[in-house]
Design an enzyme around this catalytic site. Structure first.
Site, PDB file in Angstrom:
ATOM      1  N   ASN A   9       0.872  -1.182   0.000  1.00  0.00           N
ATOM      2  CA  ASN A   9       0.000   0.000   0.000  1.00  0.00           C
ATOM      3  C   ASN A   9       0.907   1.230   0.000  1.00  0.00           C
ATOM      4  OD1 ASN A   9      -1.771   2.072   0.543  1.00  0.00           O
ATOM      5  ND2 ASN A   9      -2.146   1.475   2.673  1.00  0.00           N
ATOM      6  N   LYS A  11       0.105   4.255  -0.252  1.00  0.00           N
ATOM      7  CA  LYS A  11      -0.536   5.459   0.316  1.00  0.00           C
ATOM      8  C   LYS A  11      -0.332   6.650  -0.643  1.00  0.00           C
ATOM      9  CE  LYS A  11       0.333   3.516   4.826  1.00  0.00           C
ATOM     10  NZ  LYS A  11       0.241   3.673   6.253  1.00  0.00           N
ATOM     11  N   HIS A  95      -9.353   1.143   4.948  1.00  0.00           N
ATOM     12  CA  HIS A  95      -8.063   1.287   5.634  1.00  0.00           C
ATOM     13  C   HIS A  95      -8.261   2.219   6.841  1.00  0.00           C
ATOM     14  CE1 HIS A  95      -3.933   2.482   6.449  1.00  0.00           C
ATOM     15  NE2 HIS A  95      -3.558   1.407   5.791  1.00  0.00           N
ATOM     16  N   GLU A  97      -6.652   4.608   7.921  1.00  0.00           N
ATOM     17  CA  GLU A  97      -6.479   6.039   7.643  1.00  0.00           C
ATOM     18  C   GLU A  97      -7.738   6.622   7.011  1.00  0.00           C
ATOM     19  OE1 GLU A  97      -2.806   5.561   5.500  1.00  0.00           O
ATOM     20  OE2 GLU A  97      -1.814   5.027   7.373  1.00  0.00           O
ATOM     21  N   GLU A 167      -5.220  -5.009  10.624  1.00  0.00           N
ATOM     22  CA  GLU A 167      -4.185  -4.006  10.835  1.00  0.00           C
ATOM     23  C   GLU A 167      -4.445  -3.273  12.150  1.00  0.00           C
ATOM     24  OE1 GLU A 167      -2.261  -2.772   6.927  1.00  0.00           O
ATOM     25  OE2 GLU A 167      -4.041  -1.544   7.145  1.00  0.00           O
ATOM     26  N   GLY A 173       2.678   2.148  10.689  1.00  0.00           N
ATOM     27  CA  GLY A 173       3.639   3.230  10.515  1.00  0.00           C
ATOM     28  C   GLY A 173       4.350   3.632  11.799  1.00  0.00           C
ATOM     29  N   SER A 212       3.573  -2.281  10.350  1.00  0.00           N
ATOM     30  CA  SER A 212       5.034  -2.322  10.467  1.00  0.00           C
ATOM     31  C   SER A 212       5.628  -3.674  10.092  1.00  0.00           C
ATOM     32  CB  SER A 212       5.475  -1.887  11.874  1.00  0.00           C
ATOM     33  OG  SER A 212       5.062  -0.561  12.114  1.00  0.00           O
TER      34      SER A 212
END
Ligand code: PEP
Length: 250
Positions: A9, A11, A95, A97, A167, A173, A212
């Site tokens: 991904n 992003k 996701h 985010e 996730e 991240g 991660s």
């Protein structure tokens, strides 16, 4: 037997030329791979250019989001049909985010999941708890709600094809990975919840871990029975490290 899927991904990273350079490099690094499905998810602007590089090969293309209508007055949105037309076979949905910054709810995730299937795309539906939820011991409840609401109403074929990505938000991240045991516990639970919804499909679907993932932690994660691949952010941005993830078993 579930074929592992390693998904990158990107992003909101990489211009078109950077995306092409990456793809050319990755292509030669993974040319010999057939036991792992390889997927990259660039920004919308690079999809067609990347597709021109990968078509006919062993790397697949995915988008990072979609809107559920196929066309119309929805300024700034991109439809499932358009994504399919750019060469994608997969699309990420929900996701964290998108949930955190763009108001994506389980209801929207469900509409997007069904819209993806109608256009012939395979949705990768992301679920995961925040740090606060984990600390309050709510992880399994959150996962259950996100799966039951986000994946409701699939037909038999769709229920066998969808991909789930677990996730934990606190691991995305941050450099903090869930331990293989923590991840396995949630993957196993997710499959159990899914089997209550779609009995015969639960053993068929792939559940990816994301948060991660790096070349040095992928193989212990992949040894767990319910972890069927990775959804990778940071470590998917360099062709060398993504190729190492794809080749985790070599
Ligand atoms: C992600 O983007 O889905 C992700 C897991 O990011 P990272 O690998 O950087 O934690």
């Amino acid at each position: 037997m579930r074929k592992p899927l390693m998904a990158g991904n990107w992003k909101m990273n990489k211009t078109i030329s950077e995306a092409i350079d990456f793809t050319k490099a990755l292509k030669s690094l993974v040319a010999d791979v057939s036991d792992v499905e390889i997927l990259i998810c660039p920004a919308f602007t690079s999809l067609s250019a990347v597709y021109n590089e990968i078509k006919g090969g062993n790397i697949k293309l995915g988008a990072q989001n979609l809107f559920w209508e196929n066309k119309g007055a929805f300024t700034g949105e991109v439809s499932p049909v358009m994504i399919k037309d750019s060469g994608c076979s997969y699309v990420l949905i929900g996701h964290s985010e998108r949930r955190q910054y763009f108001g994506e709810t389980d209801e929207k995730v469900n509409k997007k999941t069904k819209a993806a299937f109608s256009a012939g795309l395979i949705p990768i539906v992301c679920v995961g708890e925040t740090l606060d939820e984990r600390e309050k011991n709510e992880t399994l409840k959150v996962i259950e709600t996100q799966i039951k609401n986000g994946l409701a109403g699939l037909d038999a074929e769709q229920s066998r094809t969808v991909v789930i990505a677990y996730e934990p938000v606190w691991a995305i991240g941050t450099g903090k990975t869930a331990t293989p045991e923590q991840a396995q516990e949630v993957h196993n639970f997710a499959r159990k919840i899914y089997s209550q919804m779609y009995k015969d499909s639960a053993e068929k679907i792939r559940i990816l871990y994301g948060g991660s993932v790096k070349p040095d932690n992928i193989s212990t994660l992949m040894q767990k029975p319910d972890i069927d691949g990775g959804l990778v952010g940071g470590a998917s941005l360099e062709s060398d490290s993504f190729a190492k993830l794809v080749k985790y078993s070599k």
